[in-house]
Design an enzyme around this catalytic site. Structure first.
Site, mmCIF file in Angstrom:
data_model
loop_
_atom_site.group_PDB
_atom_site.id
_atom_site.type_symbol
_atom_site.label_atom_id
_atom_site.label_comp_id
_atom_site.label_asym_id
_atom_site.label_seq_id
_atom_site.Cartn_x
_atom_site.Cartn_y
_atom_site.Cartn_z
ATOM 1 C CG HIS A 69 -1.690 1.207 1.472
ATOM 2 N ND1 HIS A 69 -1.317 2.152 2.413
ATOM 3 C CD2 HIS A 69 -2.830 1.674 0.895
ATOM 4 C CE1 HIS A 69 -2.196 3.132 2.400
ATOM 5 N NE2 HIS A 69 -3.120 2.878 1.504
ATOM 6 C CD GLU A 72 -2.491 2.654 -3.835
ATOM 7 O OE1 GLU A 72 -3.057 3.766 -3.875
ATOM 8 O OE2 GLU A 72 -2.865 1.736 -3.087
ATOM 9 C CG HIS A 73 -0.195 6.130 -0.566
ATOM 10 N ND1 HIS A 73 -0.693 7.201 0.136
ATOM 11 C CD2 HIS A 73 -1.175 5.193 -0.557
ATOM 12 C CE1 HIS A 73 -1.917 6.920 0.558
ATOM 13 N NE2 HIS A 73 -2.226 5.712 0.164
ATOM 14 C CD GLU A 145 -4.866 5.526 3.566
ATOM 15 O OE1 GLU A 145 -5.302 4.493 3.024
ATOM 16 O OE2 GLU A 145 -3.997 6.265 3.056
#
Length: 426
Positions: A69, A72-73, A145
């Site tokens: 994840h 991906e960012h 997040e």
């Protein structure tokens, strides 16, 4: 490369596909006179891929939870300091990305400037840029997040269920990791993940819309022509016990009403088209026993035990598989007991239920081809786990009533395969 062409007469659709010299799998579904165009490129790396053998090395490594994840960012930050999203906006395209348990995908949709947007998509996914400074900056953003999802009742009830179902498989770990785990991510670990899992041989590209398949290939050649064909990534996963790890997990959060998920752990290990075959069977069962037209739903609703949030879901991947029934209830444990008893007493679905569910699933499949996003998403999701989704009709026909009821007995009638997760109001 040259495209292979397949015409599926059962659904009236055409597919162009092939493996690019770089190793990238390419799928193009032309949709003449559609105004919307869609492209998605997916890598077979998700939150479960935290232990692997890096490309070019012989020893396995374990990287921090949440790294897929995080990666991906970081892919949207380009070496010139610009943001990849900004370029898409200039072209009038809507872009996004997501990381799941098993995949990471980058995508865009547009009506105009498709080929410019498509070239940009391949360019930025091909060109990672990680520095100590930009990695440290991202830790704070993703940390916020993670905090947000830690307070989300529906998110927590699902992950608590996965922690109850699975003892060792990393599907039990939050996709974004924890604030502690991401603190150990470095540019070096990101590059190791990227060079292993973003090898073109570990990726799939799908395009749908009123596009020229040869132009798609021409741009792919231009951007990916210098990529050397590598090998598929070698993820390493622990052995998982057949029965659930815990029977119940409870938590208190700021929710207005108790939220529950009942999980059913499928201990089968499926590969290729068997994944889709078992997924279809479970969908037939769940739509028969837990949809809003089912006897179970009507009875629980009339008794005031559930509301219209009652629903079902399923997850079928190479590493794990399970079914879920959940919703809201002031008496979640009573609902769980009623659901389990109903499933056990019913024991099987009948021929009429089977036929209705199959017709509904076939209709949903056909409607997918009216939506370019649906086509690409389903194609990438299935192909990345080895399923020939374009051959859905043959896999679908192989799902018989006998097969479905065998699945019913094994998955829904064994108490050792069942777990409950509840989030109560704080």
């Amino acid at each position: 490369m040259k495209f292979n062409k397949v015409e599926n007469m059962a659904i009236g659709e055409t597919l162009y596909f092939g493996t690019h010299e770089s190793g990238l799998g390419i799928f193009v579904v032309p949709k003449k006179n559609f105004s919307k165009k869609y492209a998605i490129i997916g890598a077979k790396i998700g939150s479960v891929d935290n232990t692997f053998i890096p490309n070019g090395e012989n020893e396995q490594i374990t990287v921090p939870d949440g790294i897929a994840h995080f990666l991906e960012h970081k892919m949207f930050e380009m070496s010139d300091g610009s943001d990849a999203f900004a370029k898409f906006s200039e072209y009038g395209a809507n872009a996004n990305a997501f990381t799941s348990f098993t995949n990471t995908c980058y995508l865009f949709s547009c009506t105009d400037n498709f080929y410019e947007s498509f070239e940009h998509l391949l360019n930025y996914v091909k060109s990672p840029y990680f520095t100590d400074a930009n990695v440290e900056k991202e830790k704070g953003i993703i940390g916020q997040e993670i905090k947000m999802y830690d307070d989300d009742g529906e998110w927590r009830v699902m992950f608590n269920l996965l922690r109850a179902l699975y003892k060792d498989l990393p599907v039990r770990i939050d996709i974004a990791g924890t604030a502690e785990s991401i603190s150990h991510i470095t540019p070096d670990t990101l590059y190791k993940c990227y060079n292993t899992f973003y090898d073109p041989s570990n990726m799939i590209l799908c395009v749908a819309g009123d596009v020229d398949e040869n132009k798609v290939l021409e741009i792919t050649d231009k951007i990916m022509g210098d990529k050397i064909t590598g090998t598929k990534a070698r993820g390493i996963y622990p052995d998982e016990q057949e029965n659930v790890f815990q029977k119940e997990i409870e938590q208190k959060l700021s929710v207005s009403s108790p939220i529950f998920d009942i999980g059913f752990k499928d201990s089968g290990k499926y590969t290729g088209d068997e994944i889709l075959k078992n997924e279809i069977a479970v969908k037939i069962i769940l739509s028969s026993v837990a949809s809003k037209s089912s006897d179970l739903y009507e009875r629980l609703y009339n008794d005031g035990l559930i509301n219209d949030e009652f629903s079902y879901d399923y997850m079928y991947e190479e590493q794990y598989a399970c079914a879920i029934i959940g919703g809201e209830s002031k008496e979640p444990k009573k609902v769980c007991g009623e659901v389990i008893k109903y499933l056990k007493d019913k024991k099987r679905i009948d021929a009429d239920e089977f036929d209705r569910a199959k017709k509904s699933i076939w209709g949903s499949y056909l409607r997918t081809f009216n939506d370019v996003e649906g086509i690409c998403s389903a194609m990438v999701r299935n192909v990345l786990k080895g399923v020939n989704w374009f051959d859905f009709s043959n896999i679908f026909d192989s799902v018989t009533l006998a097969f479905v009821n065998e699945k019913y007995e094994k998955l829904f009638c064994d108490e050792e395969k069942q777990a409950l997760s509840v989030v109560y109001p704080a």
